[in-house]
Design a protein around this motif. Structure first.
Motif, PDB file in Angstrom:
ATOM      1  N   ARG A  94       0.841  -1.205   0.000  1.00 22.07           N
ATOM      2  CA  ARG A  94       0.000   0.000   0.000  1.00 22.07           C
ATOM      3  C   ARG A  94       0.874   1.252   0.000  1.00 22.07           C
ATOM      4  NH1 ARG A  94      -5.227  -1.596   1.409  1.00 22.07           N
ATOM      5  NH2 ARG A  94      -5.300  -3.630   2.430  1.00 22.07           N
ATOM      6  N   ALA A  98      -6.549   2.927   1.274  1.00 24.12           N
ATOM      7  CA  ALA A  98      -7.778   2.627   0.521  1.00 24.12           C
ATOM      8  C   ALA A  98      -8.324   1.301   1.062  1.00 24.12           C
ATOM      9  CB  ALA A  98      -7.498   2.509  -0.979  1.00 24.12           C
ATOM     10  N   GLY A  99      -9.525   0.982   0.639  1.00 19.62           N
ATOM     11  CA  GLY A  99     -10.108  -0.329   0.909  1.00 19.62           C
ATOM     12  C   GLY A  99     -10.089  -0.727   2.364  1.00 19.62           C
ATOM     13  N   SER A 100      -9.597  -1.947   2.622  1.00 17.95           N
ATOM     14  CA  SER A 100      -9.675  -2.503   3.982  1.00 17.95           C
ATOM     15  C   SER A 100      -8.806  -1.735   4.979  1.00 17.95           C
ATOM     16  CB  SER A 100      -9.313  -3.993   3.982  1.00 17.95           C
ATOM     17  OG  SER A 100      -7.971  -4.171   3.632  1.00 17.95           O
ATOM     18  N   ASP A 129     -10.038 -14.539   3.641  1.00 14.50           N
ATOM     19  CA  ASP A 129      -8.636 -14.092   3.498  1.00 14.50           C
ATOM     20  C   ASP A 129      -8.206 -13.134   4.619  1.00 14.50           C
ATOM     21  OD1 ASP A 129      -8.699 -15.566   1.133  1.00 14.50           O
ATOM     22  OD2 ASP A 129      -8.916 -13.822  -0.157  1.00 14.50           O
ATOM     23  N   PHE A 176      -1.689  -2.770  -4.327  1.00 18.44           N
ATOM     24  CA  PHE A 176      -1.859  -3.943  -5.198  1.00 18.44           C
ATOM     25  C   PHE A 176      -1.641  -5.201  -4.375  1.00 18.44           C
ATOM     26  CE2 PHE A 176       2.672  -3.053  -5.367  1.00 18.44           C
ATOM     27  CZ  PHE A 176       3.256  -4.298  -5.306  1.00 18.44           C
ATOM     28  N   SER A 201      -6.289  -6.648  -9.496  1.00 22.55           N
ATOM     29  CA  SER A 201      -5.551  -6.843  -8.248  1.00 22.55           C
ATOM     30  C   SER A 201      -4.735  -5.611  -7.839  1.00 22.55           C
ATOM     31  CB  SER A 201      -4.632  -8.069  -8.384  1.00 22.55           C
ATOM     32  OG  SER A 201      -3.857  -7.957  -9.545  1.00 22.55           O
ATOM     33  N   CYS A 202      -5.063  -4.460  -8.465  1.00 22.92           N
ATOM     34  CA  CYS A 202      -4.392  -3.198  -8.111  1.00 22.92           C
ATOM     35  C   CYS A 202      -5.462  -2.137  -7.864  1.00 22.92           C
ATOM     36  CB  CYS A 202      -3.569  -2.660  -9.287  1.00 22.92           C
ATOM     37  SG  CYS A 202      -2.273  -3.715  -9.891  1.00 22.92           S
ATOM     38  N   ARG A 219     -16.628  -3.164  -7.883  1.00 24.45           N
ATOM     39  CA  ARG A 219     -17.001  -3.350  -6.466  1.00 24.45           C
ATOM     40  C   ARG A 219     -18.014  -2.299  -6.025  1.00 24.45           C
ATOM     41  NH1 ARG A 219     -11.198  -3.585  -5.778  1.00 24.45           N
ATOM     42  NH2 ARG A 219     -10.471  -5.745  -5.605  1.00 24.45           N
TER      43      ARG A 219
HETATM   44  P1  TMP Z   1      -8.052  -4.386   0.291  1.00 25.04           P
HETATM   45  O1  TMP Z   1      -7.918  -2.926   0.546  1.00 25.04           O
HETATM   46  O2  TMP Z   1      -9.462  -4.813  -0.011  1.00 25.04           O
HETATM   47  O3  TMP Z   1      -7.431  -5.214   1.383  1.00 25.04           O
HETATM   48  O4  TMP Z   1      -7.240  -4.700  -1.046  1.00 25.04           O
HETATM   49  C1  TMP Z   1      -5.878  -4.408  -1.173  1.00 25.04           C
HETATM   50  C2  TMP Z   1      -5.417  -4.675  -2.592  1.00 25.04           C
HETATM   51  O5  TMP Z   1      -5.530  -6.060  -2.903  1.00 25.04           O
HETATM   52  C3  TMP Z   1      -6.244  -3.966  -3.673  1.00 25.04           C
HETATM   53  O6  TMP Z   1      -5.355  -3.513  -4.669  1.00 25.04           O
HETATM   54  C4  TMP Z   1      -7.155  -5.012  -4.223  1.00 25.04           C
HETATM   55  C5  TMP Z   1      -6.382  -6.275  -4.027  1.00 25.04           C
HETATM   56  N1  TMP Z   1      -7.225  -7.431  -3.716  1.00 25.04           N
HETATM   57  C6  TMP Z   1      -7.163  -8.553  -4.516  1.00 25.04           C
HETATM   58  O7  TMP Z   1      -6.423  -8.591  -5.492  1.00 25.04           O
HETATM   59  N2  TMP Z   1      -7.926  -9.620  -4.170  1.00 25.04           N
HETATM   60  C7  TMP Z   1      -8.740  -9.627  -3.100  1.00 25.04           C
HETATM   61  O8  TMP Z   1      -9.407 -10.639  -2.848  1.00 25.04           O
HETATM   62  C8  TMP Z   1      -8.808  -8.451  -2.288  1.00 25.04           C
HETATM   63  C9  TMP Z   1      -9.705  -8.405  -1.080  1.00 25.04           C
HETATM   64  C10 TMP Z   1      -8.025  -7.389  -2.622  1.00 25.04           C
END
Ligand code: TMP
Length: 253
Positions: A94, A98-100, A129, A176, A201-202, A219
């Protein structure tokens, strides 16, 4: 023609037995999933774009000496790869919150990180995960201390490369995820980047406008995912002609 053997089918890809020992064919589907497959759709052209984009990134990594599984692209949706023993961890880097990370730590989206942060999640769909620590990884034997050091080093090298490539086309690499596998040479193994590197995945944001050009478009229902991925591909000079939107063949009587 002999039917080839399917080794594994995931949410976005299918792996088939390859033509030589130690190889596999990776097929990119058009399926998109989010939130551990609670949300699903078929996005026409996504597989073609991700096949080309993953080829582009992996080839670039090879050129700067970052080992990875890519051998060659076979056709619109398939590439030949080295088979690896996947380490059951998602390695996340990171650069901006962002995101989680925002959810977990209450940060506002886009906050720059003081330095790239590497996280590990244990790959287990039933558990969603979960984020794990280096202690868990070593104690439960998912990877050794040496593997961990190598994974962090690979992830940071991928981050440097990807950040630079994206910056050059006006895109910010927010974060990513990569997967890493072992290849065995007699009793020894080394680690290489595997799976795929694509906008699935990014997180990729346009530097000028902040527009999202990655799977968050799907999403969070922000627009057309194929258009976003096509824009990334166009800026990178991959797909000079818009092959994904080619008209369907018509029957000639
Ligand atoms: P997150 O913020 O949801 O944890 O995601 C972090 C990064 O990982 C974001 O670039 C998206 C990627 N990602 C995947 O490739 N596969 C997944 O299952 C998830 C949850 C996130």
């Amino acid at each position: 023609m002999a039917r080839r053997k399917k080794i594994y089918e995931g949410k976005a890809k299918i792996m088939y037995e390859g033509p030589e020992p130690g190889t596999m064919v990776q097929y990119f589907k058009d399926d998109a999933t989010a939130f551990n497959a609670e949300k699903k759709a078929v996005i026409e052209g996504k597989g073609v774009l991700n096949n080309r984009l993953s080829e582009f990134f992996m080839t670039g990594l090879t050129q700067i000496g970052v080992p990875n599984h890519f051998i060659k692209r076979l056709n619109m949706r398939e590439q030949l790869i080295r088979s690896v023993e996947i380490i059951p961890l998602e390695v996340i880097v990171r650069n901006f919150a962002a995101g989680s990370m925002c959810k977990r730590l209450g940060m506002s989206e886009g906050t720059p990180m003081p330095r790239p942060i590497v996280e590990f999640c244990y790959k287990d769909d039933a558990l969603g995960d979960p984020l794990v620590s280096e202690e868990h990884i070593i104690a439960f034997g998912w990877a050794s201390q040496q593997d961990l050091d190598d994974m962090i080093s690979l992830a940071l090298r991928v981050n440097d490369f990807m950040s630079g490539v994206m910056l050059a086309v006006g895109i910010k690499l927010v974060d990513f995820k990569i997967e890493i596998g072992r290849i065995w040479e007699n009793d020894f193994h080394r680690l290489i980047v595997a799976d795929e590197i694509s906008p699935d995945s990014c997180r990729l944001w346009d530097i000028e406008t902040g527009q999202k050009l990655d799977k968050d478009v799907f999403r969070r229902d922000l627009g057309n995912l194929t258009d976003a991925y096509t824009e990334v591909a166009r800026r990178l000079g991959v797909l000079p002609t818009n092959v994904t939107h080619a008209p369907k063949p018509t029957l000639i009587n």
